[in-house]
Design a protein around this motif. Structure first.
Motif, PDB file in Angstrom:
ATOM      1  N   TYR A   5       4.063   8.975  -5.437  1.00  0.00           N
ATOM      2  CA  TYR A   5       5.075   8.274  -6.294  1.00  0.00           C
ATOM      3  C   TYR A   5       5.048   8.955  -7.655  1.00  0.00           C
ATOM      4  N   LEU A  36      -4.106   8.759  -7.825  1.00  0.00           N
ATOM      5  CA  LEU A  36      -4.887   7.708  -7.592  1.00  0.00           C
ATOM      6  C   LEU A  36      -5.384   7.959  -6.045  1.00  0.00           C
ATOM      7  N   THR A  37      -4.498   8.256  -5.265  1.00  0.00           N
ATOM      8  CA  THR A  37      -4.871   8.586  -3.863  1.00  0.00           C
ATOM      9  C   THR A  37      -5.163   9.923  -3.497  1.00  0.00           C
ATOM     10  N   GLU A  73      -2.332  11.946  -3.408  1.00  0.00           N
ATOM     11  CA  GLU A  73      -1.687  12.374  -4.718  1.00  0.00           C
ATOM     12  C   GLU A  73      -2.482  13.491  -5.272  1.00  0.00           C
ATOM     13  N   ARG A 116      13.741   4.933  -9.369  1.00  0.00           N
ATOM     14  CA  ARG A 116      12.346   5.090  -9.017  1.00  0.00           C
ATOM     15  C   ARG A 116      11.996   6.733  -8.697  1.00  0.00           C
ATOM     16  N   TYR A 143      11.380   8.811 -11.664  1.00  0.00           N
ATOM     17  CA  TYR A 143      10.175   8.793 -12.109  1.00  0.00           C
ATOM     18  C   TYR A 143       9.210  10.221 -11.979  1.00  0.00           C
ATOM     19  N   ALA A 158       3.610   6.002 -19.534  1.00  0.00           N
ATOM     20  CA  ALA A 158       4.101   5.534 -18.204  1.00  0.00           C
ATOM     21  C   ALA A 158       5.440   4.797 -18.404  1.00  0.00           C
ATOM     22  N   TYR A 185       9.508   5.943 -17.658  1.00  0.00           N
ATOM     23  CA  TYR A 185      10.257   5.000 -16.635  1.00  0.00           C
ATOM     24  C   TYR A 185      11.556   4.688 -17.691  1.00  0.00           C
ATOM     25  N   GLU A 243      -5.958   3.275  -1.409  1.00  0.00           N
ATOM     26  CA  GLU A 243      -6.183   3.635  -2.741  1.00  0.00           C
ATOM     27  C   GLU A 243      -7.647   3.642  -3.366  1.00  0.00           C
ATOM     28  N   GLU A 290      -8.688  -4.340  -3.702  1.00  0.00           N
ATOM     29  CA  GLU A 290      -7.803  -4.429  -4.719  1.00  0.00           C
ATOM     30  C   GLU A 290      -6.635  -5.155  -4.368  1.00  0.00           C
ATOM     31  N   GLY A 291      -6.310  -4.817  -3.222  1.00  0.00           N
ATOM     32  CA  GLY A 291      -5.004  -5.657  -2.707  1.00  0.00           C
ATOM     33  C   GLY A 291      -3.786  -4.517  -2.369  1.00  0.00           C
ATOM     34  N   LEU A 292      -2.864  -5.218  -1.686  1.00  0.00           N
ATOM     35  CA  LEU A 292      -1.921  -4.497  -1.321  1.00  0.00           C
ATOM     36  C   LEU A 292      -0.617  -4.321  -2.253  1.00  0.00           C
ATOM     37  N   ILE A 293      -0.047  -3.036  -2.258  1.00  0.00           N
ATOM     38  CA  ILE A 293       1.195  -2.786  -3.033  1.00  0.00           C
ATOM     39  C   ILE A 293       1.750  -1.775  -2.222  1.00  0.00           C
ATOM     40  N   MET A 294       2.798  -2.146  -1.450  1.00  0.00           N
ATOM     41  CA  MET A 294       3.650  -0.897  -0.923  1.00  0.00           C
ATOM     42  C   MET A 294       5.080  -1.152  -0.592  1.00  0.00           C
ATOM     43  N   GLU A 295       5.707  -0.294  -0.596  1.00  0.00           N
ATOM     44  CA  GLU A 295       6.909  -0.165  -0.426  1.00  0.00           C
ATOM     45  C   GLU A 295       7.561  -0.646   1.070  1.00  0.00           C
ATOM     46  N   ARG A 348      -1.153   1.390 -10.387  1.00  0.00           N
ATOM     47  CA  ARG A 348      -0.690   1.331  -9.207  1.00  0.00           C
ATOM     48  C   ARG A 348       0.861   0.466  -9.168  1.00  0.00           C
ATOM     49  N   MET A 384       5.268   2.170  -9.059  1.00  0.00           N
ATOM     50  CA  MET A 384       6.017   1.851  -8.096  1.00  0.00           C
ATOM     51  C   MET A 384       7.354   1.347  -8.736  1.00  0.00           C
ATOM     52  N   ASP A 413      15.538  -2.370  -8.058  1.00  0.00           N
ATOM     53  CA  ASP A 413      16.253  -1.066  -7.949  1.00  0.00           C
ATOM     54  C   ASP A 413      16.600  -0.639  -6.496  1.00  0.00           C
ATOM     55  N   ARG A 423      12.516  -2.715  -1.674  1.00  0.00           N
ATOM     56  CA  ARG A 423      11.625  -3.896  -1.432  1.00  0.00           C
ATOM     57  C   ARG A 423      10.440  -3.407  -1.488  1.00  0.00           C
ATOM     58  N   ILE A 424       9.468  -4.109  -2.180  1.00  0.00           N
ATOM     59  CA  ILE A 424       8.022  -3.787  -2.320  1.00  0.00           C
ATOM     60  C   ILE A 424       7.174  -5.269  -2.114  1.00  0.00           C
ATOM     61  N   VAL A 425       6.229  -4.836  -1.166  1.00  0.00           N
ATOM     62  CA  VAL A 425       5.322  -5.882  -0.845  1.00  0.00           C
ATOM     63  C   VAL A 425       4.033  -6.068  -1.858  1.00  0.00           C
ATOM     64  N   ILE A 426       3.815  -7.135  -2.361  1.00  0.00           N
ATOM     65  CA  ILE A 426       2.555  -7.019  -3.136  1.00  0.00           C
ATOM     66  C   ILE A 426       1.488  -8.115  -2.788  1.00  0.00           C
ATOM     67  N   GLY A 427       0.394  -7.903  -2.681  1.00  0.00           N
ATOM     68  CA  GLY A 427      -0.498  -8.607  -2.070  1.00  0.00           C
ATOM     69  C   GLY A 427      -0.987  -9.768  -3.030  1.00  0.00           C
ATOM     70  N   ILE A 448      -2.989  -9.336  -6.277  1.00  0.00           N
ATOM     71  CA  ILE A 448      -2.098  -8.542  -7.210  1.00  0.00           C
ATOM     72  C   ILE A 448      -1.009  -9.227  -8.109  1.00  0.00           C
TER      73      ILE A 448
END
Lengths: 657, 73
Positions: free
Chosen positions: A62, A67-68, A71, A97, A100, A250, A254, A415, A483-488, B26, B30, B54, B57-61, B64
């Protein structure tokens, strides 16, 4: 002397970068990676005019903050390998996006071609992009096309050769017309870095990252500049005029991306609900999401085993007739045994896996390419939390059903290190396709008509062990919570059949290279070890078996079974080939159905499912965790678990049988 | 308000993200930064939240999502 050019493809996940890579290189590539996301570095060759260039498909990122693992790989490649040209693939339907990353690439001051992908999708979404104006704003060539319809690929190719031949120099300053505090700081720091030989090359990029408090770059700067100058740089970087601190940079990036996107992208009104929305309403709905998910996975197994089974039968038939021909024409018993049992048997164990591997990876890639794989993370997130993981971990775990090796590697996309560790340690307990083949093959012989019930039970027990292990690991191994999920969630797409075939083909090729040769070698070694020094049943391997078999007496294993468990460490499939060499019977399944009791067979297969991961998995676990401690802990734990659960269930089962 | 409190179908503006570690970065990379406008596509009482920004679609736990402060746009 002509030196080969290096070209790197960079893009965000789901930008269609890999498709563009495939179109540019065709079959001319070497892939070390397995399904799912591009984890490994893929390389290919591309002809441009008379010259040939090396094309590298870097992992999707991204941004350029590491971070990963993905990356890190991408950034380190760009900074250390200094490619001659970067092709940045942008998702035309999400320009804000995508830009960026593109804006950050500008700070590297390397020759770039921007390729806006998915013109067809953008068109459907009623989006139009002013590429000419975008080119002016970015100061580089911008092309437009689609990996799916192959529009614009020829132009991309000729642009590549033009860029490589002209050796266009990149201007020394950043052409972003923005009067802004962050930008002023970047220029000020860049001026200081300019006097340092090592930092000069990437002065703008380093300045940007110093503002973002990027630890890696801070270390480079501190050791490169010396304490005094570094303190000066720090002072500029940290002089706060806003409350945002390190996030100001950052945010600024953006705001630039948003600004550029706003100027070049025109979004028309959408008159209808998009297909993605409609499909998500079904696939992610409260009531249907789980049934659909189970249906999808059941279908994969059903198709893989039925279809693969048919092809397997044909292969077996072919090998059997070759064996008959060999033993009919060669009269020396040892040589004919060597050829039929050692060589043909060995080749057979490798070949019999190929249909399964091909179909399984083909179908997993279908899930990935259609966009459904990412939805699984959403569906499974709440359940994965119960074992201390999150939804994204589910994808590597699912791949574990195919093969543990790529699954362990796929954990790189997570991550945090603790998420990666927990996921990696759980994967070996997921029944992989080679273990499934063993239980399906031997289960049929042992259990007869009730084979489906027993094999399914074995499958479920193994998954239960994975869950239990996950619970244990998350309780004791790491205290920090995920930390939890965040993904497209990418838009749903129709996958490209040609690309699916290519992908599955490369997986098989990779399997043959890595595991195939190993399995074949083991069969040959087992053959000799079982033949020497005293002929059949008097080989070294029988002595080894005699030596350790007392340990497995309580589980009811004979010497051959014990030996096959030793060779199973090298590759789980070789359990079958070892048994067939050692029992030295015309039909292994026939022998087993006459000689193994249901109880012994069940215990053996259960043990085989759970004990130590195969050597290839062990190797990648060591590579990914960088820790012998974790690997040895895992091996010991798995043997104890396998022994314990087999013994327990055997005792329970013996009451009923 | 945090993102977890927003009902499905509502459009909100991102104000800030609280939390240490890499959570902020993180979220940022995104495309979710201060002043981003996002639409909550899916928010059940449990499980992750899905947002749209934009065109993505983004999934956020849920963990978070509870650290993202927003206001009605």
């Amino acid at each position: 002397m002509f030196s080969m050019h290096n070209i790197a493809i960079v893009g965000q996940p789901n930008s269609g970068k890999s498709t563009i890579f495939n179109l540019l290189t065709g079959m001319n590539q070497t892939v070390g990676n397995w399904p799912g996301v591009t984890v490994e570095k893929k390389e290919g060759r591309i002809r441009s005019g008379d010259a040939e260039a090396k094309l590298i498909d870097l992992p999707g990122v991204y941004g350029l903050t590491p971070l990963t693992m993905d990356e890190k790989v991408t950034r380190n490649y760009l900074l250390n390998e200094n490619p001659d040209l970067i092709i940045n693939v942008l998702d035309g339907s999400a320009m804000e996006r995508s830009l960026y990353l593109s804006v950050q690439l500008l700070f590297l001051k390397m020759p770039v071609i921007f390729f806006i992908n998915m013109s067809d999708v953008a068109e459907k979404k009623n989006i139009s992009i002013d590429t000419k104006r975008l080119g002016e704003l970015l100061g580089e060539r911008v092309l437009f096309g689609s990996g799916k319809t192959e529009e614009g690929i020829e132009e991309l190719k000729s642009e590549i050769s033009e860029m490589l031949e002209s050796k266009k120099s990149v201007s020394d300053n950043i052409n972003i017309e923005q009067e802004n505090t962050v930008f002023r700081k970047i220029n000020a720091i860049a001026q200081i870095l300019d006097s340092n030989e090592n930092m000069k090359r990437f002065k703008y990029f380093y300045s940007l990252k110093l503002l973002e408090k990027d630890e890696e770059i801070e270390n480079i700067a501190e050791s490169g500049l010396g304490k005094k100058v570094y303190a000066e740089v720090k002072e500029i970087a940290e002089s706060t005029e806003t409350s945002k601190g390190s996030f100001a940079a950052a945010d600024w990036l953006y705001s630039i991306s948003r600004g550029i996107s706003g100027e070049v992208v025109t979004k028309g009104r959408l008159s209808h609900i998009s297909l993605t929305e409609e499909l998500d309403n079904i696939f992610l709905s409260r009531y249907f999401s789980l049934p659909i998910f189970f249906l999808a996975f059941f279908s994969i197994f059903f198709i893989t085993f039925n279809f693969g089974g048919v092809i397997n039968k044909l292969i077996e038939l072919l090998l059997h007739s070759i064996s008959l021909f060999v033993s009919g024409n060669i009269s020396v018993k040892f040589i004919s045994d060597f050829l039929t049992i050692g060589v043909i048997g060995g080749v057979g164990s490798v070949l019999s896996l190929i249909p399964y591997i091909f179909i399984m990876f083909f179908l997993l890639q279908v899930l990935e390419d259609t966009g459904y794989m990412a939805r699984i993370a959403f569906v499974m997130d709440r359940y994965m939390h119960k074992i201390g993981l999150h939804g994204k971990s589910f994808i590597p775990v699912v791949m574990g059903f195919g093969c543990s090796v790529p699954a362990v590697m796929a954990a790189r996309t997570l991550e945090t290190r603790s998420d990666r560790l927990k996921t990696i340690l759980l994967i070996p307990f997921i029944p992989c396709s080679s273990r499934l083949t063993v239980i399906i093959l031997l289960g049929g012989a042992v259990f007869g008509a009730s084979a489906p019930i027993f094999t399914f039970a074995l499958f479920l027990i193994s998954i239960l062990m994975a869950v239990v292990s996950g619970l244990i690991f998350s309780r004791f191994l790491s205290k920090d919570k995920s930390e939890g999920l965040i993904m497209e969630l990418p838009d749903y797409k129709t996958p490209n059949i040609k690309q699916l075939f290519m992908n599955a083909y490369f997986k098989v090729e990779d399997f043959l290279k890595k595991a195939g040769t190993l399995i074949f070698l083991i069969s040959i070694i087992i053959f000799f070890a079982s033949y020497f020094p005293l002929g059949n049943k008097g080989g070294i391997i029988d002595y080894m078996g005699h030596f350790i078999s007392p340990i497995f007496k309580p589980l009811g294993f004979d010497i051959e079974m014990t030996v096959s468990l030793i060779t199973g460490f090298f590759a789980k499939e070789s359990v079958v080939s070892t048994l067939s060499v050692l029992y030295n019977s015309d039909s292994l399944t026939g022998y087993i159905s006459n000689h193994w009791s249901v109880l012994n067979g069940f215990t053996f297969l259960l043990f085989m499912m759970i004990y130590i991961p195969c050597i290839a998995t062990a190797v990648v676990i060591k590579q990914e965790t960088k820790s012998w401690k974790f690997l040895s802990g895992l091996v010991i734990y798995s043997i104890i678990l396998a022994y314990g659960i087999s013994f327990l269930l055997r005792s329970l089962l013996s009451i009923f049988i | 308000m945090t993102l977890t409190e927003i009902e499905t179908g509502t459009t909100v503006k991102l104000l800030s993200v609280c939390g240490g570690g890499n959570v902020c970065s993180r979220i940022n990379r995104m495309g979710l930064t201060t002043d981003s406008i996002l639409k909550v596509v899916r928010n059940d009482k449990s499980g992750p939240v899905i947002i749209e920004q934009d065109g993505c679609r983004i999934v956020i736990g849920r963990g978070i999502a509870s650290r993202i402060n927003v206001q009605y746009a």
